[in-house]
Every structure is written in C-alpha cells, then in structure tokens.
Scaffold this motif. Structure first.
Motif, PDB file in Angstrom:
ATOM      1  N   TYR A   5      -0.224 -37.235  26.983  1.00  0.00           N
ATOM      2  CA  TYR A   5      -0.512 -36.547  28.236  1.00  0.00           C
ATOM      3  C   TYR A   5       0.177 -37.168  29.234  1.00  0.00           C
ATOM      4  O   TYR A   5       0.875 -38.386  29.028  1.00  0.00           O
ATOM      5  CB  TYR A   5      -1.967 -37.364  28.590  1.00  0.00           C
ATOM      6  N   ARG A   6       0.747 -36.451  30.412  1.00  0.00           N
ATOM      7  CA  ARG A   6       1.588 -36.562  31.296  1.00  0.00           C
ATOM      8  C   ARG A   6       1.018 -35.828  32.679  1.00  0.00           C
ATOM      9  O   ARG A   6       1.024 -34.887  32.455  1.00  0.00           O
ATOM     10  CB  ARG A   6       2.973 -36.749  31.112  1.00  0.00           C
ATOM     11  N   GLU A   7       0.947 -36.316  33.757  1.00  0.00           N
ATOM     12  CA  GLU A   7       0.854 -35.938  35.253  1.00  0.00           C
ATOM     13  C   GLU A   7       2.092 -35.969  35.826  1.00  0.00           C
ATOM     14  O   GLU A   7       2.462 -37.024  35.892  1.00  0.00           O
ATOM     15  CB  GLU A   7      -0.326 -36.399  35.659  1.00  0.00           C
ATOM     16  N   GLY A   8       2.829 -34.779  36.143  1.00  0.00           N
ATOM     17  CA  GLY A   8       3.957 -34.762  36.927  1.00  0.00           C
ATOM     18  C   GLY A   8       4.470 -33.685  37.256  1.00  0.00           C
ATOM     19  O   GLY A   8       3.977 -32.320  37.115  1.00  0.00           O
ATOM     20  N   TYR A   9       5.653 -33.685  37.863  1.00  0.00           N
ATOM     21  CA  TYR A   9       6.117 -32.344  38.401  1.00  0.00           C
ATOM     22  C   TYR A   9       6.927 -31.626  37.450  1.00  0.00           C
ATOM     23  O   TYR A   9       7.952 -32.282  36.801  1.00  0.00           O
ATOM     24  CB  TYR A   9       7.150 -32.620  39.811  1.00  0.00           C
ATOM     25  N   TYR A  10       6.570 -30.286  37.100  1.00  0.00           N
ATOM     26  CA  TYR A  10       7.250 -29.487  36.093  1.00  0.00           C
ATOM     27  C   TYR A  10       7.450 -28.019  36.704  1.00  0.00           C
ATOM     28  O   TYR A  10       6.769 -27.554  37.317  1.00  0.00           O
ATOM     29  CB  TYR A  10       6.545 -29.237  34.784  1.00  0.00           C
ATOM     30  N   ASP A  11       8.519 -27.477  36.141  1.00  0.00           N
ATOM     31  CA  ASP A  11       8.583 -25.956  36.410  1.00  0.00           C
ATOM     32  C   ASP A  11       7.638 -25.220  35.334  1.00  0.00           C
ATOM     33  O   ASP A  11       7.598 -25.264  34.132  1.00  0.00           O
ATOM     34  CB  ASP A  11      10.201 -25.462  35.868  1.00  0.00           C
ATOM     35  N   TYR A  12       6.838 -24.161  35.990  1.00  0.00           N
ATOM     36  CA  TYR A  12       5.714 -23.486  35.125  1.00  0.00           C
ATOM     37  C   TYR A  12       5.432 -22.469  35.754  1.00  0.00           C
ATOM     38  O   TYR A  12       5.873 -21.893  36.815  1.00  0.00           O
ATOM     39  CB  TYR A  12       4.522 -24.466  35.005  1.00  0.00           C
ATOM     40  N   LEU A  13       4.681 -21.518  34.920  1.00  0.00           N
ATOM     41  CA  LEU A  13       4.013 -20.181  35.477  1.00  0.00           C
ATOM     42  C   LEU A  13       2.810 -19.775  34.676  1.00  0.00           C
ATOM     43  O   LEU A  13       2.919 -20.366  33.460  1.00  0.00           O
ATOM     44  CB  LEU A  13       5.245 -19.023  35.608  1.00  0.00           C
ATOM     45  N   TYR A  14       2.189 -18.840  35.145  1.00  0.00           N
ATOM     46  CA  TYR A  14       1.007 -18.226  34.342  1.00  0.00           C
ATOM     47  C   TYR A  14       1.240 -16.855  34.472  1.00  0.00           C
ATOM     48  O   TYR A  14       1.173 -16.264  35.446  1.00  0.00           O
ATOM     49  CB  TYR A  14      -0.398 -18.857  34.711  1.00  0.00           C
ATOM     50  N   ASP A  15       1.420 -16.036  33.434  1.00  0.00           N
ATOM     51  CA  ASP A  15       1.366 -14.682  33.387  1.00  0.00           C
ATOM     52  C   ASP A  15       0.005 -14.106  33.146  1.00  0.00           C
ATOM     53  O   ASP A  15      -0.558 -14.117  32.130  1.00  0.00           O
ATOM     54  CB  ASP A  15       2.341 -14.263  32.025  1.00  0.00           C
ATOM     55  N   ASP A  16      -0.452 -13.426  34.252  1.00  0.00           N
ATOM     56  CA  ASP A  16      -1.746 -12.722  34.233  1.00  0.00           C
ATOM     57  C   ASP A  16      -1.965 -11.540  33.279  1.00  0.00           C
ATOM     58  O   ASP A  16      -2.997 -11.350  33.018  1.00  0.00           O
ATOM     59  CB  ASP A  16      -2.143 -12.358  35.527  1.00  0.00           C
ATOM     60  N   SER A  17      -0.872 -11.063  33.101  1.00  0.00           N
ATOM     61  CA  SER A  17      -0.828  -9.622  32.298  1.00  0.00           C
ATOM     62  C   SER A  17      -0.875  -9.872  30.749  1.00  0.00           C
ATOM     63  O   SER A  17      -1.744  -9.365  30.338  1.00  0.00           O
ATOM     64  CB  SER A  17       0.307  -8.834  32.731  1.00  0.00           C
ATOM     65  N   LEU A  18      -0.141 -10.998  30.223  1.00  0.00           N
ATOM     66  CA  LEU A  18      -0.151 -11.338  28.951  1.00  0.00           C
ATOM     67  C   LEU A  18      -1.061 -12.416  28.788  1.00  0.00           C
ATOM     68  O   LEU A  18      -1.253 -12.988  27.568  1.00  0.00           O
ATOM     69  CB  LEU A  18       1.195 -11.438  28.213  1.00  0.00           C
ATOM     70  N   HIS A  19      -1.427 -13.295  29.647  1.00  0.00           N
ATOM     71  CA  HIS A  19      -2.397 -14.427  29.577  1.00  0.00           C
ATOM     72  C   HIS A  19      -1.824 -15.689  28.728  1.00  0.00           C
ATOM     73  O   HIS A  19      -2.296 -15.910  27.659  1.00  0.00           O
ATOM     74  CB  HIS A  19      -3.858 -13.948  28.883  1.00  0.00           C
ATOM     75  N   TYR A  20      -0.759 -16.201  29.342  1.00  0.00           N
ATOM     76  CA  TYR A  20      -0.103 -17.190  28.749  1.00  0.00           C
ATOM     77  C   TYR A  20       0.793 -18.207  29.769  1.00  0.00           C
ATOM     78  O   TYR A  20       0.918 -17.694  30.898  1.00  0.00           O
ATOM     79  CB  TYR A  20       0.878 -16.917  27.548  1.00  0.00           C
ATOM     80  N   TRP A  21       0.428 -19.359  29.471  1.00  0.00           N
ATOM     81  CA  TRP A  21       1.488 -20.463  30.323  1.00  0.00           C
ATOM     82  C   TRP A  21       2.783 -20.552  29.761  1.00  0.00           C
ATOM     83  O   TRP A  21       3.152 -20.641  28.613  1.00  0.00           O
ATOM     84  CB  TRP A  21       0.755 -21.881  30.251  1.00  0.00           C
ATOM     85  N   VAL A  22       3.808 -20.899  30.587  1.00  0.00           N
ATOM     86  CA  VAL A  22       5.135 -21.308  30.398  1.00  0.00           C
ATOM     87  C   VAL A  22       5.284 -22.680  30.922  1.00  0.00           C
ATOM     88  O   VAL A  22       5.166 -22.698  32.408  1.00  0.00           O
ATOM     89  CB  VAL A  22       6.208 -20.360  30.686  1.00  0.00           C
ATOM     90  N   VAL A  23       5.710 -23.548  30.352  1.00  0.00           N
ATOM     91  CA  VAL A  23       6.251 -24.684  31.009  1.00  0.00           C
ATOM     92  C   VAL A  23       7.619 -25.255  30.568  1.00  0.00           C
ATOM     93  O   VAL A  23       7.732 -25.412  29.186  1.00  0.00           O
ATOM     94  CB  VAL A  23       5.305 -25.968  30.679  1.00  0.00           C
TER      95      VAL A  23
END
Length: 435
Positions: free
Chosen positions: A259-277
């Motif tokens: 576990y880590r809380e911190g700043y990352y580049d990320y997105l969530y795709d609403d059309s295909l329903h997935y996270w990218v980090v």
C-alpha cells in the motif's frame, strides 16, 4: 565481442535463446553450388549500418509502433487459450532474436520473418530496422547508478560451422553479438556451457535455459534482457498486509498487499471500465498497471492496442491516490515456434527454410523456439526473467478523497522505456499466488 556492463542488482530479466540443429537436406530445384559458372552465389552487397544522424525520430517512432503492435498481437495469441492463467513475456527479447535471424535469411524466409514481426520492407528500409535495434541495444545498455538494464546476444556455434563473413560482421555491428565456439557432439558439456553463460548474464535468475540438447545442433542463439530497478517511490513494507485477491467469481486467494498513498499519473476509462496507473521506477522506466473492473478483463483485452496506449498519457491526471498492489512472482513458458507460425512465419521452421546467409548454403532451419519468463514484484521494485530457445537443424481518480485503486482482482502490467517508447515486458496477473 563480449559486452561488459557493470551491474549490481536486477528487477526484470528476459532471455531469448535460438538453437540451430542441422542435418543434410537437398532442396529440390536449388543448385546454388553450380550457379554462376560453377561458383557459389555471390554475396549480396554489404549492408551498411546507419550513419550518425540518420534514423530520424519519425522513423524510430514508426519502428517502436510496429514493435508495440507485435506485442499486442502476440498477447492476443497467448491469451487465446480458454483456460485463464498468468502471462508474462518479453516482446523485446523475441523481436530482437528474430530480427537478428533475418541477417542470415534469404528470399521467402526473409520476407516471412519480417512480415511476421510486422515490418513491411516496402515502407521501411531493412538497414533502418537493424539500425533501430542497434540504437535500442546501445541505449538500454548505458550504465547508470540506479536502474540496471542489459540486453545482449551470444552465438554458440559448432566449432566446424563455416559462417559467412557478412553475417558475422552484421550480428556484431547491429546486435553486439559475441561468438562462442561450442562442441555440440558433447551435448552435456554444451548444455552446461550455455546454461552457465545464461546464469551469469542473468545474475543467477535463469539456471536452466536449455535441456536435452540435440547433439546434431550446430548453433544456439541467445538473446538476454536483464533489468532491475527500484520504484521511484517505494512501498513501505510496514504497510503490507495479507488480504484477499479475487481470482474469479468462485476463487479467492490470500496475497501480501502493498500500500502507498501518493501522487501518480492515472485515469479511469468510463467506456471500458478500467483504471490505468503509471508507477515510475527511477529514471526512464515505468510500470503501467491496467486494472479492469470486475468482469471487464475480456473487453479490455479485446480493446488493447498501440493506439489505445497512446491515448492514455495525455488523458492522465497527476493526483494523489491510494494504490494497493500485491507482492507476487509469476512465470510464463511459450512455444514461440507455434506462435510465429500463426503469424505467417512458416518456412524458417521446415525444409523450405533459406538461411543461406549464415553458412552460404540452404541447409539450416529453426527446429525449436521457446520463450520463458519470470516476474517478481516487491515493495522495493520489480524483478523479472525470461528466456526463449530456438533450435536450428539441417533441413529435415478524485481530488478531495484520494481514489482507491486496489489490485485485488486480475490486472495487466506493462514495463516500458519511456525515451525509446518501447515495451520491455508484459504481464497478466490472474492469480498472484501461483508462480
């Protein structure tokens, strides 16, 4: 010409071995020894390396896109098996070995190998392709104090095998390959020599690259990729906890979840329903974690492409998130011969093979092509290993409360070199409790 790069530790490791087993075989209708007034076919004009300043950025980007397309095609073939399982391989290792092999391929064999890798020689010069691999190898092998990356090639050759001077020159010029004379008649000693070389190049990660080596083998080509890097922002081991990982609707396993809380580049795709980090290592390497929502893995896999990947970076936010990532070690083993045949690369594996650029005669074929890989992800960073064996024979995210991205279900992982725009490894983690 051995490549000596000082290395201290490693995270990702990949190998490709290409073995050539040869037996005498007459190619019907082929009379190269009697052509041109009784003289062997004259060698083709010497292929010239790219000069400094050639190989423009658009050309390099075109080649990186072709290699990325190959990655996703290969992934689709590997995951076509209806039984879900962990996947891990190095597309860079596989493409490098077969690209090197084209230096000895002629005619339809030459055409099929390039086509199978996704290169059209009507769109891009062959010298530019080899020049691009030369640049990749040279760039990745630059030593630094934090990330360790080493890619190289070795040719284990039967002591009596007469190699063409052009082939010898080109594999050194473009692929930094080293030649190692080997007595394959003593197959046990030859296995030991190859395995010890691989073990040394991979810091002991791969100890049995070949086994049951045919005494008729004439050449084994080894491509290794060795990489180890710490996370730019390591996970605190004190925060790692045992928790559930939901393999599927009916299977749950226990994993050690970092576990880590911190700043990352990320997105969530609403059309295909997935996270990218994007989880950065130190310097120019990154791990891209793709986490589909429950039940959405197949839809995301079907949509994976170079174009989709290129859309991620400009769409990403750089904000604080709560990231959960399991510690895991997985491996993969693949019949590359079968995978390449499905991409139209057929002749090189049978008696139609024309690898006369290696010895001057049409008497070689690839008899075996195997890729093996291992991946290890921990609080400090990532460790991986891969090996491919080919044998040749004579023809016969939210802003107020940080979003929680918890990889407690199957996810994908890509490891990239950002400046080169190249994928080094790809993984599908179905069950992190299974190595």
């Amino acid at each position: 010409m051995p490549l000596t790069i000082p290395m201290k530790f490693t995270l990702c490791l990949s190998l490709l071995l290409t073995g050539l087993q040869v037996h005498c075989h007459h190619v019907p209708g082929h009379h190269e020894e009697l052509e041109h007034n009784g003289e062997p076919n004259p060698p083709e004009p010497q292929q010239q390396p790219l000069e400094e300043g050639q190989g423009t950025e658009p050309t390099r980007l075109k080649i990186s896109k072709i290699n990325a397309d190959f990655l996703f095609r290969l992934y689709n073939l590997i995951t076509s098996d209806p039984v879900p399982k962990n996947v891990f391989f190095s597309p860079l290792s596989i493409t490098t070995a077969f690209a090197l092999l084209t230096l000895g391929a002629k005619n339809e064999t030459h055409h099929q190998i390039f086509n199978g890798l996704g290169f059209s020689l009507s769109d891009i010069e062959e010298s530019e392709i080899h020049g691009a691999f030369k640049r990749i190898i040279h760039t990745l092998n630059q030593p630094n104090n934090v990330t360790q990356m080493n890619i190289g090639n070795a040719l284990f050759m039967e002591e009596t095998l007469p190699l063409q001077p052009k082939f010898q020159n080109d594999v050194i010029t473009f692929y930094e390959a080293e030649g190692i004379p080997t007595n394959f008649k003593n197959s046990t000693a030859a296995e030991d020599d190859i395995n010890n070389h691989v073990k040394n190049k991979t810091n002991g990660k791969i100890t049995e690259a070949v086994q049951g080596l045919d005494p008729n083998t004439l050449m084994v080509l080894v491509n290794y990729v060795y990489f180890k890097a710490p996370w730019k922002n390591p996970f605190d081991p004190e925060l790692t906890r045992e928790t559930d990982f939901f393999v599927d609707a009916t299977t749950t396993v226990k994993v050690n979840m970092m576990y880590r809380e911190g700043y990352y580049d990320y997105l969530y795709d609403d059309s295909l329903h997935y996270w990218v980090v994007r989880v950065p290592y130190n310097e120019e390497y990154s791990a891209w974690i793709i986490l589909p929502d429950q039940g959405k893995m197949k839809a995301v896999e079907d949509a994976l492409s170079t174009e989709l990947f290129l859309k991620w970076e400009p769409a990403m936010k750089h904000e604080e998130i709560q990231l959960y990532l399991p510690k895991f070690s997985i491996s993969g083993s693949y019949d590359v011969k079968d995978l390449m045949k499905k991409q139209g690369m057929n002749d090189v594996f049978d008696d139609r093979a024309d690898l006369s650029g290696i010895t001057g005669h049409r008497n070689l074929r690839v008899s075996k092509a195997v890729h093996k890989a291992e991946l290890d992800v921990q609080e400090g960073g990532t460790e991986a290993a891969a090996v491919t064996v080919l044998e040749f024979v004579y023809h016969s995210g939210r802003i107020f409360t940080p979003p929680v991205i918890k990889c407690n279900r199957p996810f994908l992982m890509l490891i990239t070199n950002e400046p080169l725009h190249h994928f080094i490894f790809m993984a599908k983690v179905m069950n992190p409790a299974v190595k």
